[in-house]
Design a protein around this motif. Structure first.
Motif, PDB file in Angstrom:
ATOM      1  N   MET A  14       0.843  -1.253  -0.034  1.00  7.37           N
ATOM      2  CA  MET A  14      -0.069  -0.021  -0.254  1.00  7.37           C
ATOM      3  C   MET A  14       0.840   1.110   0.058  1.00  7.37           C
ATOM      4  SD  MET A  14      -2.775  -1.383   2.810  1.00  7.37           S
ATOM      5  CE  MET A  14      -4.014   0.115   2.444  1.00  7.37           C
ATOM      6  N   PHE A  15       0.718   2.138  -1.038  1.00  6.95           N
ATOM      7  CA  PHE A  15       1.478   3.484  -1.099  1.00  6.95           C
ATOM      8  C   PHE A  15       0.389   4.573  -1.214  1.00  6.95           C
ATOM      9  CE2 PHE A  15       4.324   0.319  -2.317  1.00  6.95           C
ATOM     10  CZ  PHE A  15       5.895   0.880  -2.341  1.00  6.95           C
ATOM     11  N   ALA A  16       1.266   5.696  -0.809  1.00  2.00           N
ATOM     12  CA  ALA A  16       0.532   7.232  -0.556  1.00  2.00           C
ATOM     13  C   ALA A  16       1.163   7.862  -1.747  1.00  2.00           C
ATOM     14  CB  ALA A  16       0.874   7.744   0.821  1.00  2.00           C
ATOM     15  N   TYR A  17       0.108   8.284  -2.512  1.00  2.00           N
ATOM     16  CA  TYR A  17       0.278   9.230  -3.663  1.00  2.00           C
ATOM     17  C   TYR A  17       0.077  10.679  -3.218  1.00  2.00           C
ATOM     18  CZ  TYR A  17      -0.040  11.320  -8.333  1.00  2.00           C
ATOM     19  OH  TYR A  17       0.020  12.292  -9.334  1.00  2.00           O
ATOM     20  N   ARG A  18       1.368  11.420  -3.251  1.00  2.00           N
ATOM     21  CA  ARG A  18       1.013  12.772  -2.520  1.00  2.00           C
ATOM     22  C   ARG A  18       0.722  13.715  -3.567  1.00  2.00           C
ATOM     23  NH1 ARG A  18       3.925  14.290   2.268  1.00  2.00           N
ATOM     24  NH2 ARG A  18       4.666  12.489   3.328  1.00  2.00           N
ATOM     25  N   PHE A  19      -0.394  14.581  -3.213  1.00  2.00           N
ATOM     26  CA  PHE A  19      -0.968  15.566  -4.177  1.00  2.00           C
ATOM     27  C   PHE A  19      -0.695  16.852  -3.598  1.00  2.00           C
ATOM     28  CE2 PHE A  19      -4.761  18.167  -5.523  1.00  2.00           C
ATOM     29  CZ  PHE A  19      -4.613  18.089  -6.882  1.00  2.00           C
ATOM     30  N   GLU A  20      -0.520  17.819  -4.361  1.00  6.45           N
ATOM     31  CA  GLU A  20       0.004  19.114  -3.891  1.00  6.45           C
ATOM     32  C   GLU A  20      -0.856  20.273  -4.501  1.00  6.45           C
ATOM     33  OE1 GLU A  20       4.391  19.680  -4.479  1.00  6.45           O
ATOM     34  OE2 GLU A  20       4.957  18.045  -3.409  1.00  6.45           O
ATOM     35  N   GLY A  21      -1.764  20.072  -5.166  1.00  6.56           N
ATOM     36  CA  GLY A  21      -2.962  20.974  -5.718  1.00  6.56           C
ATOM     37  C   GLY A  21      -3.926  21.381  -4.608  1.00  6.56           C
ATOM     38  N   TYR A  22      -4.950  21.990  -5.490  1.00  6.75           N
ATOM     39  CA  TYR A  22      -6.101  22.287  -4.761  1.00  6.75           C
ATOM     40  C   TYR A  22      -6.998  21.267  -4.440  1.00  6.75           C
ATOM     41  CZ  TYR A  22     -10.188  25.256  -3.579  1.00  6.75           C
ATOM     42  OH  TYR A  22     -11.433  25.608  -2.791  1.00  6.75           O
ATOM     43  N   TRP A  23      -7.293  20.977  -3.408  1.00  6.79           N
ATOM     44  CA  TRP A  23      -8.362  20.143  -3.046  1.00  6.79           C
ATOM     45  C   TRP A  23      -9.289  20.430  -1.859  1.00  6.79           C
ATOM     46  CZ3 TRP A  23      -9.069  17.197   1.493  1.00  6.79           C
ATOM     47  CH2 TRP A  23     -10.283  16.037   1.461  1.00  6.79           C
ATOM     48  N   LYS A  24     -10.530  20.391  -1.854  1.00 10.80           N
ATOM     49  CA  LYS A  24     -11.636  21.055  -0.917  1.00 10.80           C
ATOM     50  C   LYS A  24     -12.394  19.945  -0.540  1.00 10.80           C
ATOM     51  CE  LYS A  24     -11.940  24.999   0.526  1.00 10.80           C
ATOM     52  NZ  LYS A  24     -11.402  25.590   1.874  1.00 10.80           N
ATOM     53  N   ASP A  25     -12.860  19.355   0.519  1.00 12.27           N
ATOM     54  CA  ASP A  25     -13.978  18.497   0.914  1.00 12.27           C
ATOM     55  C   ASP A  25     -15.104  19.453   1.285  1.00 12.27           C
ATOM     56  OD1 ASP A  25     -16.093  17.041   2.201  1.00 12.27           O
ATOM     57  OD2 ASP A  25     -14.276  16.274   3.441  1.00 12.27           O
ATOM     58  N   VAL A  26     -15.897  19.429   0.427  1.00 12.79           N
ATOM     59  CA  VAL A  26     -17.129  20.518   0.625  1.00 12.79           C
ATOM     60  C   VAL A  26     -18.342  19.847   1.286  1.00 12.79           C
ATOM     61  CG1 VAL A  26     -16.325  22.053  -1.208  1.00 12.79           C
ATOM     62  CG2 VAL A  26     -17.940  19.857  -1.896  1.00 12.79           C
ATOM     63  N   GLY A  27     -18.127  19.182   2.529  1.00 15.97           N
ATOM     64  CA  GLY A  27     -19.030  18.474   3.313  1.00 15.97           C
ATOM     65  C   GLY A  27     -19.808  19.350   4.406  1.00 15.97           C
ATOM     66  N   THR A  28     -19.434  20.634   4.509  1.00 14.14           N
ATOM     67  CA  THR A  28     -20.103  21.910   5.125  1.00 14.14           C
ATOM     68  C   THR A  28     -20.452  22.929   4.507  1.00 14.14           C
ATOM     69  OG1 THR A  28     -17.991  22.722   6.060  1.00 14.14           O
ATOM     70  CG2 THR A  28     -18.603  20.658   7.078  1.00 14.14           C
ATOM     71  N   ILE A  29     -21.620  23.607   5.151  1.00 12.55           N
ATOM     72  CA  ILE A  29     -21.765  25.058   4.709  1.00 12.55           C
ATOM     73  C   ILE A  29     -20.565  25.887   4.513  1.00 12.55           C
ATOM     74  CG2 ILE A  29     -23.037  27.249   4.983  1.00 12.55           C
ATOM     75  CD1 ILE A  29     -25.116  24.825   4.393  1.00 12.55           C
TER      76      ILE A  29
END
Length: 408
Positions: free
Chosen positions: A235-250
């Motif tokens: 199992m490996f982690a793929y690192r992401f360095e761009g924009y990411w947002k979890d839009v789970g809240t108001i």
């Protein structure tokens, strides 16, 4: 006979989105409008086709009507293909009766026959409620290079926010040696993005074993991933360095839209080489009247602007009458803002109407206590009467009329 695919993407789009309150009362979270002319699901669908993935299963469950209509044949995303394309996959009646998707892992398990049609080498599992752009083909190449059984996309988050996510620890080569799903005391800030690449044969094995476990919650983060890690799978982690947002809240949904107006935020909707596709409303061009004043805002087709709009996102078909003011807000499709109304730090949902001289929301600098301040929401189809005052951090829903409900 279906054409063999190297990769099949499975997009989990059945979430209720309870923390979005009135915004998801009648629609699934991936169908929530975003960015002036899109819905949240447009981003992963567009990213699939840009990444060269031709077969996508969209797993729906909660309030699927709007989402199903929106996806249609998949034509806006070039996914209307005879031997591949997009497939909407709701729960269906099996030999033992009808089964709702019990968890993220169970949702994929119930669709093993769909995946098997394409005999893929890898399966890409995606969430339908995140905002980002990622080249999935690069992540798949990383997965193959490391001869991994499972690769998890990860991003560094604020330590104060880490307990909301699946948290990983890795060796220097990126291999994962520890995974905790939403730990109370996080050991790192390396968070799972809910994007996974699995070797299909290996994933099928673990899904089958997980389904046979009566004590399992049938969830990737809580069950399948820990089981693979305990068994010593690669199992490996793929690192992401761009924009990411979890839009789970108001608040996070409001922030994700406001970020589009910030030139320092690296999410470019205008990038011609990485387009976000959507099903367009087919409305005429927007109109800005002589008395209007618009600054640093996104205005979509079909809007009629006669008032003032500042640092806001207006979706298609919005009407802003003369004397109305909109600041730091999101106005979703078809909403009407009547003469003299003031909207600030708010989300006005689809087809809502704000009456003359009404005031919705307030500015943070006017709050006595910032803990009691927040984004105000007016739900789909609600009419706020003339001269009404709707305070900060309130939700106006059709069921409660003018009552105010905090959404902390």
């Amino acid at each position: 006979m279906f054409r063999k695919q190297e990769c099949v993407a499975m997009l989990l789009a059945g979430g209720q989105g309870s923390r979005l309150y009135a915004l998801t009362k009648n629609i699934a979270k991936p169908a929530v409008p975003y960015g002036g002319k899109y819905r949240i699901i447009d981003l992963p669908l567009s990213t699939c086709i840009t990444s060269g993935i031709e077969t996508v299963g969209v797993l729906t469950q909660y309030q699927p009507l709007v989402l199903n209509d929106y996806i249609g044949s998949g034509q806006p995303w070039d996914l209307d293909r005879m031997d591949a394309g997009i497939h909407v996959l709701p729960p269906y009646q099996r030999n033992k009766g009808a089964d709702w998707y019990k968890g993220t892992a169970n949702a994929i398990y119930q669709n093993i026959p769909f995946i098997e049609r394409y005999d893929p080498e890898v399966v890409l599992v995606l969430s339908g409620d995140h905002i980002y752009k990622m080249d999935y083909s690069e992540m798949i190449d990383f997965h193959k290079k490391n001869q991994a059984d499972c690769t998890i996309a990860v991003i560094e988050v604020e330590m104060s926010e880490a307990s909301r996510f699946g948290i990983l620890n890795t060796h220097e080569d990126g291999s994962i040696y520890e995974f905790d799903e939403k730990p109370k005391v996080p050991k790192s800030n390396l968070a799972s993005m809910g994007i996974y690449v699995f070797n299909w044969k290996k994933l099928k094995q673990y899904l089958t074993e997980d389904e046979a476990d009566a004590n399992s919650q049938n969830d990737f983060g809580k069950n399948v991933l820990p089981a693979m890690l305990e068994a010593g799978e690669r199992m490996f982690a793929y690192r992401f360095e761009g924009y990411w947002k979890d839009v789970g809240t108001i608040d996070s949904l409001w922030e994700a839209n406001m970020d589009l107006l910030n030139p320092k935020v690296p999410l470019d909707l205008y990038d011609s080489e990485w387009k976000i596709y959507s099903r367009n409303a087919g409305l005429p061009p927007h109109f800005i009247g002589s008395a209007a004043k618009v600054e640093n805002s996104m205005i979509s087709e079909g809007c009629e602007i006669h008032g003032r709009v500042d640092f806001s996102v207006l979706f298609s078909g919005v009407t802003v009458e003369e004397g109305a003011e909109i600041r730091d807000s999101i106005i979703m499709p078809g909403a009407v803002i009547r003469r003299g109304a003031v909207i600030q730090y708010a989300i006005v949902s689809e087809n809502a109407e704000i009456g003359e001289n009404a005031v919705v929301g307030s500015r943070p600098e006017t709050a006595d206590n910032l803990k009691d301040w927040g984004v105000t929401v007016v739900a789909t189809g609600v009419r706020v009467g003339p001269d009404s005052v709707i305070p900060a951090k309130a939700m106006i829903d059709s069921n409660v009329g003018k009552a105010v409900e905090n959404h902390a």
